[in-house]
Design a protein around this motif. Sequence first.
Motif, PDB file in Angstrom:
ATOM      1  N   LEU A 192      -1.167  -3.399   9.454  1.00  0.00           N
ATOM      2  CA  LEU A 192      -2.429  -2.676   9.544  1.00  0.00           C
ATOM      3  C   LEU A 192      -3.618  -3.627   9.477  1.00  0.00           C
ATOM      4  N   ARG A 193      -4.729  -3.185  10.033  1.00  0.00           N
ATOM      5  CA  ARG A 193      -5.989  -3.907   9.866  1.00  0.00           C
ATOM      6  C   ARG A 193      -6.679  -3.423   8.594  1.00  0.00           C
ATOM      7  N   PHE A 194      -7.147  -4.382   7.817  1.00  0.00           N
ATOM      8  CA  PHE A 194      -7.882  -4.032   6.607  1.00  0.00           C
ATOM      9  C   PHE A 194      -9.302  -3.637   6.983  1.00  0.00           C
ATOM     10  N   VAL A 195      -9.676  -2.401   6.659  1.00  0.00           N
ATOM     11  CA  VAL A 195     -11.025  -1.907   6.907  1.00  0.00           C
ATOM     12  C   VAL A 195     -11.631  -1.529   5.567  1.00  0.00           C
ATOM     13  N   ARG A 196     -12.737  -2.172   5.215  1.00  0.00           N
ATOM     14  CA  ARG A 196     -13.347  -1.923   3.909  1.00  0.00           C
ATOM     15  C   ARG A 196     -13.735  -0.447   3.767  1.00  0.00           C
TER      16      ARG A 196
END
Length: 233
Positions: A72-76
Amino acid sequence: MLHSFWGDFVGLIFPRLCLACREPLVSGENHLCTGCRAELPYTDFHLLPPEQNPIGRRFWGKLPVRHALSYLRFVRHGRVQSLLHELKYQGQRDVGTALGQLYGAELHDAGLAADFDLIVPVPLHPRKLAKRGYNQAAAFASGLSEGLQLPWSATALRRTTHTSTQTRKNRDERWENVATVFEVESPLAIVGQRVLVVDDVLTTGATLEACGAALLAAGAAEVSIATIAYADR
């Protein structure tokens, strides 16, 4: 029939919650609700050629890696940050195991299981392990092991020094913090193995680089890396 009734009754009082959004799960959903499963920011890096893989490029000239993978992409302030927070700070090791199962099955279906012999999580220092009660990377590794149908080892790597947190360090500082703190517990178990090193999140890659270097020095045939999430720098 009675078992089904009691299951439904218990579900009403103690509903199973989605690990990402914390909304109640419905029948047929496990760990993640259908909405979160559809909307999570998947990377699909395992489908890209190496030259287009941003994780692979991060290790160029530093560590020879066969595969560089992240689920997954880390999205704040997004679902992925919520998942990682639950995993690392709320005692929800099932988050790591569930995501590992899902990702492992996906990688297995893509034919990547044939490229690995052993899954090894980034270790915690015993002091931190005792405080947290479990290693979040090991939870992910156990799930990947099930999904990929490959063995994993929680003891192949050992962290010899208790280091300060990597948060708010730049890449050079992170590397200096971890460069010499990992060692292979039993080299005979590593020699000739194609090792998949796993962690919860990749930022600069310094920790995974240090682990991979220790494994290659101990005789691993090759190293790949995989994480739950990938953070853009």
